[in-house]
Design a protein around this motif. Structure first.
Motif, PDB file in Angstrom:
ATOM      1  N   CYS A 142      63.111  65.427 -39.940  1.00  0.00           N
ATOM      2  CA  CYS A 142      62.137  65.110 -40.807  1.00  0.00           C
ATOM      3  C   CYS A 142      61.523  63.701 -40.782  1.00  0.00           C
ATOM      4  CB  CYS A 142      62.763  64.914 -42.185  1.00  0.00           C
ATOM      5  SG  CYS A 142      63.460  66.781 -42.782  1.00  0.00           S
ATOM      6  N   TRP A 164      57.814  72.526 -44.800  1.00  0.00           N
ATOM      7  CA  TRP A 164      59.141  72.559 -44.468  1.00  0.00           C
ATOM      8  C   TRP A 164      59.865  73.489 -43.597  1.00  0.00           C
ATOM      9  CZ3 TRP A 164      63.406  75.881 -45.908  1.00  0.00           C
ATOM     10  CH2 TRP A 164      64.549  75.095 -45.712  1.00  0.00           C
ATOM     11  N   ASN A 166      59.543  71.672 -40.587  1.00  0.00           N
ATOM     12  CA  ASN A 166      59.351  70.944 -39.351  1.00  0.00           C
ATOM     13  C   ASN A 166      58.087  71.395 -38.897  1.00  0.00           C
ATOM     14  OD1 ASN A 166      60.338  73.299 -38.394  1.00  0.00           O
ATOM     15  ND2 ASN A 166      61.730  72.531 -36.967  1.00  0.00           N
ATOM     16  N   TYR A 262      57.730  62.120 -46.785  1.00  0.00           N
ATOM     17  CA  TYR A 262      57.916  63.433 -46.536  1.00  0.00           C
ATOM     18  C   TYR A 262      57.661  64.447 -47.588  1.00  0.00           C
ATOM     19  CZ  TYR A 262      60.015  67.925 -44.624  1.00  0.00           C
ATOM     20  OH  TYR A 262      60.231  69.045 -44.328  1.00  0.00           O
ATOM     21  N   CYS A 266      54.723  67.301 -48.296  1.00  0.00           N
ATOM     22  CA  CYS A 266      55.330  68.764 -48.091  1.00  0.00           C
ATOM     23  C   CYS A 266      54.330  69.367 -49.064  1.00  0.00           C
ATOM     24  CB  CYS A 266      56.610  68.859 -48.473  1.00  0.00           C
ATOM     25  SG  CYS A 266      57.595  70.346 -48.376  1.00  0.00           S
ATOM     26  N   PHE A 293      66.826  66.566 -47.764  1.00  0.00           N
ATOM     27  CA  PHE A 293      65.817  67.233 -47.465  1.00  0.00           C
ATOM     28  C   PHE A 293      66.073  68.840 -47.337  1.00  0.00           C
ATOM     29  CE2 PHE A 293      65.374  63.163 -45.187  1.00  0.00           C
ATOM     30  CZ  PHE A 293      64.052  62.738 -45.662  1.00  0.00           C
TER      31      PHE A 293
END
Length: 321
Positions: A142, A164, A166, A262, A266, A293
């Motif tokens: 992440c 989500w 990667n 993050y 997202c 995460f």
């Protein structure tokens, strides 16, 4: 230092302390590697600004003076992750970086390959020796996703979002190498007694420019590139930006700002999803991210689950295995 200017062979020879013939041989060798170098009588040599070859010097030029990386660039490897893993097993220090112009067996999710053509993508892997427990390995992935998104925006100005876990997207098209599977792949060797990593290898792939012959048919609908055309020299700068930003995040992975950034990027949150885990398909809605995460989904019966991994589809966007 002499960007967009010609420099005479005599001036270079004097500055470096070699003969003019040695300068000529060096120019010839660089041309053989693919560099475009102009030569004009009575003016000297000039390195074309359209050169976008990867080199340790080209990447390090954009890194901070105190950077922690030892960068190697290869013309072709099977996989930068495989090469970095081999070096890690041989004792390579944390911060060892393997960059390749082309991968012949680029790695995606288990059993899948990456489309990794020469000259248009950025494929790099970093040897890490993290102190965190192996069950927190997702923090590395992440942090890399955030670093990639930030670096792309820094170098190109293109807004970058995270799918989500990667994948990096812009205009809802994948920047990840090959446009399928993860743009980021973290692998590691774990000490079974301590539950901590002996080492980890972080691989990052970015489609920087459209391939000369286009993307393969099976990924053409989802693959995209950071730049719309094949001009411009940005790959070394982008590599350095990714490395520098990742390293800053990696040093402080417990900082809540990583999770905040993050989460902000997202784009799944609040969206209806189809979740695939193995052979099962479940309709749900993405509602949150846990501090470590995991994706929190709400099922039709209003119950909630935390997903540590899995494939999700939103609208026409799919994460391929």
């Amino acid at each position: 230092d002499n960007r967009e200017r010609h420099v005479s062979g005599a001036a270079m020879a004097k500055a470096i302390g070699v003969s003019r013939n040695a300068v000529w041989k060096a120019v010839k060798a660089l041309r053989a590697e693919g560099y475009a170098i102009d030569a004009v009588t009575n003016r000297g040599y000039a390195l074309s600004q359209e050169n976008d070859l990867l080199s340790p010097q080209g990447i390090e030029r954009f890194l901070p003076d105190s950077h922690a990386f030892a960068v190697t660039v290869r013309k072709r490897v099977d996989s930068t992750n495989a090469e970095a893993r081999r070096r890690a097993l041989e004792g390579a220090a944390e911060g060892t970086v393997v960059v390749a112009e082309e991968q012949t067996a680029g790695k995606g999710r288990p059993g899948k390959t990456f489309f990794s053509p020469a000259a248009t993508g950025l494929y790099l892997s970093i040897v890490l020796r993290p102190t965190l427990a192996a069950d927190r390995g997702q923090f590395i992935t992440c942090a890399a996703a955030v670093a990639c998104a930030q670096a792309i925006e820094q170098v190109t100005g293109a807004e970058s979002l995270i799918k989500w876990v990667n994948d990096i997207y812009c205009d809802l098209r994948a920047f990840g190498a090959g446009g399928r599977g993860p743009a980021i792949l973290t692998e590691g060797v774990v000490d079974m007694e301590s539950g901590h990593f002996e080492h980890a290898v972080l691989g990052i792939g970015v489609n920087v420019k459209p391939p000369a012959d286009g993307f393969p048919h099976d990924i053409a609908d989802v693959a995209g590139a950071v730049l719309d055309d094949r001009t411009g020299a940005v790959r070394c700068e982008l590599a350095a930006a990714i490395l520098a930003r990742f390293w800053s995040l990696y040093q402080h992975m417990d900082d809540p700002k990583l999770h905040e950034e993050y989460r902000r990027r997202c784009f799944l949150l609040g969206q209806p999803l189809i979740v695939r885990q193995g052979a099962s398909r479940v309709r749900a809605r993405a509602v949150d991210l846990t501090p470590d995460f995991k994706l929190v989904i709400e099922l039709p019966d209003k119950s909630r689950r935390e997903l540590p991994y899995g494939e999700v589809t939103i609208g026409s966007i799919a994460s391929h295995p």
